[in-house]
Design a protein around this motif. Sequence first.
Motif, PDB file in Angstrom:
ATOM      1  N   LEU A 150       0.822  -1.207   0.000  1.00  0.00           N
ATOM      2  CA  LEU A 150       0.000   0.000   0.000  1.00  0.00           C
ATOM      3  C   LEU A 150       0.859   1.262   0.000  1.00  0.00           C
ATOM      4  CD1 LEU A 150      -2.931   1.044   0.208  1.00  0.00           C
ATOM      5  CD2 LEU A 150      -2.640   1.066   2.672  1.00  0.00           C
ATOM      6  N   VAL A 151       1.868   1.320   0.862  1.00  0.00           N
ATOM      7  CA  VAL A 151       2.722   2.509   0.955  1.00  0.00           C
ATOM      8  C   VAL A 151       3.664   2.592  -0.247  1.00  0.00           C
ATOM      9  CG1 VAL A 151       4.508   3.650   2.323  1.00  0.00           C
ATOM     10  CG2 VAL A 151       2.570   2.574   3.469  1.00  0.00           C
ATOM     11  N   ILE A 152       4.319   1.484  -0.571  1.00  0.00           N
ATOM     12  CA  ILE A 152       5.298   1.498  -1.661  1.00  0.00           C
ATOM     13  C   ILE A 152       4.649   1.857  -2.993  1.00  0.00           C
ATOM     14  CG2 ILE A 152       6.732  -0.049  -3.069  1.00  0.00           C
ATOM     15  CD1 ILE A 152       7.893  -1.150  -0.559  1.00  0.00           C
ATOM     16  N   ASN A 153       3.455   1.364  -3.246  1.00  0.00           N
ATOM     17  CA  ASN A 153       2.774   1.675  -4.507  1.00  0.00           C
ATOM     18  C   ASN A 153       2.344   3.136  -4.583  1.00  0.00           C
ATOM     19  OD1 ASN A 153       3.109  -0.873  -5.523  1.00  0.00           O
ATOM     20  ND2 ASN A 153       1.082  -1.577  -4.922  1.00  0.00           N
ATOM     21  N   ALA A 154       2.209   3.796  -3.427  1.00  0.00           N
ATOM     22  CA  ALA A 154       1.831   5.209  -3.419  1.00  0.00           C
ATOM     23  C   ALA A 154       3.040   6.115  -3.653  1.00  0.00           C
ATOM     24  CB  ALA A 154       1.182   5.561  -2.090  1.00  0.00           C
ATOM     25  N   LEU A 155       4.242   5.581  -3.507  1.00  0.00           N
ATOM     26  CA  LEU A 155       5.460   6.374  -3.673  1.00  0.00           C
ATOM     27  C   LEU A 155       5.937   6.356  -5.121  1.00  0.00           C
ATOM     28  CD1 LEU A 155       7.366   5.198  -0.487  1.00  0.00           C
ATOM     29  CD2 LEU A 155       6.116   7.336  -0.788  1.00  0.00           C
ATOM     30  N   GLN A 156       6.710   7.376  -5.475  1.00  0.00           N
ATOM     31  CA  GLN A 156       7.254   7.492  -6.823  1.00  0.00           C
ATOM     32  C   GLN A 156       8.753   7.785  -6.757  1.00  0.00           C
ATOM     33  OE1 GLN A 156       5.435   7.062  -9.670  1.00  0.00           O
ATOM     34  NE2 GLN A 156       3.684   6.606  -8.375  1.00  0.00           N
ATOM     35  N   GLY A 157       9.468   7.416  -7.818  1.00  0.00           N
ATOM     36  CA  GLY A 157      10.869   7.789  -8.005  1.00  0.00           C
ATOM     37  C   GLY A 157      11.811   7.350  -6.888  1.00  0.00           C
ATOM     38  N   PRO A 158      12.643   8.308  -6.422  1.00  0.00           N
ATOM     39  CA  PRO A 158      13.652   7.960  -5.418  1.00  0.00           C
ATOM     40  C   PRO A 158      13.059   7.549  -4.069  1.00  0.00           C
ATOM     41  CG  PRO A 158      13.693  10.327  -5.881  1.00  0.00           C
ATOM     42  CD  PRO A 158      12.760   9.691  -6.862  1.00  0.00           C
ATOM     43  N   TRP A 159      11.865   8.058  -3.758  1.00  0.00           N
ATOM     44  CA  TRP A 159      11.227   7.671  -2.498  1.00  0.00           C
ATOM     45  C   TRP A 159      10.840   6.200  -2.514  1.00  0.00           C
ATOM     46  CZ3 TRP A 159      11.776  10.466   1.622  1.00  0.00           C
ATOM     47  CH2 TRP A 159      11.985  11.837   1.487  1.00  0.00           C
ATOM     48  N   LYS A 160      10.356   5.759  -3.655  1.00  0.00           N
ATOM     49  CA  LYS A 160       9.978   4.353  -3.794  1.00  0.00           C
ATOM     50  C   LYS A 160      11.209   3.456  -3.668  1.00  0.00           C
ATOM     51  CE  LYS A 160       7.200   1.234  -6.563  1.00  0.00           C
ATOM     52  NZ  LYS A 160       6.143   1.161  -7.553  1.00  0.00           N
ATOM     53  N   LYS A 161      12.301   3.830  -4.332  1.00  0.00           N
ATOM     54  CA  LYS A 161      13.535   3.053  -4.263  1.00  0.00           C
ATOM     55  C   LYS A 161      14.074   3.042  -2.827  1.00  0.00           C
ATOM     56  CE  LYS A 161      17.965   2.214  -6.379  1.00  0.00           C
ATOM     57  NZ  LYS A 161      17.873   0.913  -6.957  1.00  0.00           N
ATOM     58  N   ALA A 162      14.023   4.180  -2.158  1.00  0.00           N
ATOM     59  CA  ALA A 162      14.500   4.265  -0.771  1.00  0.00           C
ATOM     60  C   ALA A 162      13.679   3.355   0.146  1.00  0.00           C
ATOM     61  CB  ALA A 162      14.446   5.705  -0.275  1.00  0.00           C
ATOM     62  N   MET A 163      12.376   3.329  -0.063  1.00  0.00           N
ATOM     63  CA  MET A 163      11.513   2.478   0.763  1.00  0.00           C
ATOM     64  C   MET A 163      11.790   1.001   0.479  1.00  0.00           C
ATOM     65  SD  MET A 163       9.315   2.236   3.162  1.00  0.00           S
ATOM     66  CE  MET A 163       8.444   3.750   3.382  1.00  0.00           C
ATOM     67  N   GLU A 164      12.003   0.656  -0.794  1.00  0.00           N
ATOM     68  CA  GLU A 164      12.351  -0.731  -1.153  1.00  0.00           C
ATOM     69  C   GLU A 164      13.660  -1.135  -0.481  1.00  0.00           C
ATOM     70  OE1 GLU A 164      10.898  -3.165  -2.686  1.00  0.00           O
ATOM     71  OE2 GLU A 164       9.350  -2.292  -3.936  1.00  0.00           O
ATOM     72  N   LEU A 165      14.664  -0.253  -0.549  1.00  0.00           N
ATOM     73  CA  LEU A 165      15.954  -0.544   0.078  1.00  0.00           C
ATOM     74  C   LEU A 165      15.820  -0.690   1.586  1.00  0.00           C
ATOM     75  CD1 LEU A 165      18.305   1.803  -1.967  1.00  0.00           C
ATOM     76  CD2 LEU A 165      18.287  -0.703  -1.979  1.00  0.00           C
ATOM     77  N   TRP A 166      15.037   0.185   2.193  1.00  0.00           N
ATOM     78  CA  TRP A 166      14.833   0.106   3.641  1.00  0.00           C
ATOM     79  C   TRP A 166      14.142  -1.210   4.011  1.00  0.00           C
ATOM     80  CZ3 TRP A 166      10.479  -0.306   6.719  1.00  0.00           C
ATOM     81  CH2 TRP A 166      10.697  -0.158   8.088  1.00  0.00           C
ATOM     82  N   ALA A 167      13.092  -1.557   3.283  1.00  0.00           N
ATOM     83  CA  ALA A 167      12.345  -2.785   3.579  1.00  0.00           C
ATOM     84  C   ALA A 167      13.227  -4.017   3.389  1.00  0.00           C
ATOM     85  CB  ALA A 167      11.103  -2.876   2.687  1.00  0.00           C
ATOM     86  N   LEU A 168      13.997  -4.043   2.300  1.00  0.00           N
ATOM     87  CA  LEU A 168      14.879  -5.189   2.060  1.00  0.00           C
ATOM     88  C   LEU A 168      16.014  -5.233   3.084  1.00  0.00           C
ATOM     89  CD1 LEU A 168      15.027  -5.189  -1.831  1.00  0.00           C
ATOM     90  CD2 LEU A 168      14.123  -7.014  -0.370  1.00  0.00           C
ATOM     91  N   GLY A 169      16.505  -4.074   3.494  1.00  0.00           N
ATOM     92  CA  GLY A 169      17.556  -4.028   4.513  1.00  0.00           C
ATOM     93  C   GLY A 169      17.071  -4.560   5.854  1.00  0.00           C
ATOM     94  N   VAL A 170      15.901  -4.129   6.263  1.00  0.00           N
ATOM     95  CA  VAL A 170      15.336  -4.607   7.531  1.00  0.00           C
ATOM     96  C   VAL A 170      15.031  -6.105   7.449  1.00  0.00           C
ATOM     97  CG1 VAL A 170      13.326  -4.433   9.060  1.00  0.00           C
ATOM     98  CG2 VAL A 170      14.454  -2.363   8.250  1.00  0.00           C
ATOM     99  N   ALA A 171      14.467  -6.531   6.329  1.00  0.00           N
ATOM    100  CA  ALA A 171      14.158  -7.954   6.150  1.00  0.00           C
ATOM    101  C   ALA A 171      15.438  -8.797   6.174  1.00  0.00           C
ATOM    102  CB  ALA A 171      13.407  -8.172   4.836  1.00  0.00           C
ATOM    103  N   THR A 172      16.496  -8.295   5.554  1.00  0.00           N
ATOM    104  CA  THR A 172      17.776  -9.012   5.564  1.00  0.00           C
ATOM    105  C   THR A 172      18.312  -9.116   6.972  1.00  0.00           C
ATOM    106  OG1 THR A 172      18.264  -8.231   3.330  1.00  0.00           O
ATOM    107  CG2 THR A 172      20.125  -9.027   4.633  1.00  0.00           C
ATOM    108  N   LEU A 173      18.251  -8.022   7.721  1.00  0.00           N
ATOM    109  CA  LEU A 173      18.722  -8.033   9.107  1.00  0.00           C
ATOM    110  C   LEU A 173      17.927  -9.016   9.964  1.00  0.00           C
ATOM    111  CD1 LEU A 173      20.530  -6.835  11.326  1.00  0.00           C
ATOM    112  CD2 LEU A 173      18.743  -5.110  11.685  1.00  0.00           C
TER     113      LEU A 173
END
Length: 169
Positions: free
Chosen positions: A73-96
């Motif tokens: 829901l949140v990621i699909n509402a974001l565009q451009g660099p914000w979307k990429k930043a959220m993807e990186l944050w989510a994948l980083g937390v999931a990896t941790l």
Amino acid sequence: MRKLLDGIYNSAAALAALFMVGLLAMVLLSVVSRQLNFHVPGTDAYAGYLMAASGFLALAHTLKRGEHIRVTLVINALQGPWKKAMELWALGVATLLALLFAAYSCKLAWQSRAFNDISTGSDATPLWLPQLAMAFGAVILVIAFIDELVLEIQGRRVAPLSGEALRNE
């Protein structure tokens, strides 16, 4: 490298499928033994071990196919660099989190082996054996999350869409 990683994910999935067949065999053996009035000790425990092994070994393959439940829901509402930043944050937390889970799973299996911990059921299985499948699956999941994170950083990640998500009921 891509072939090696995909080989690891696919091999773990194949092993999970094999354990799933073993689970079916344990359940069928349990049902048949009740119907024919004989008892096979440990079938319930082994069915549980096989179910856990199957589930954990399939995690990485499921992640790589985009079949994990994900709230977008949140990621699909974001565009451009914000979307990429959220993807990186989510994948980083999931990896941790996956890394912590894998470390504790490996530690649990190691301690069970060191303490000669056995199940309390009539089968008296050394618990490190079924815990090893959990630890192995968790480690492969960490590898898959790191793979996804690196692909996202490089801009080469293609988030696969689940076929189930495309259906509208």
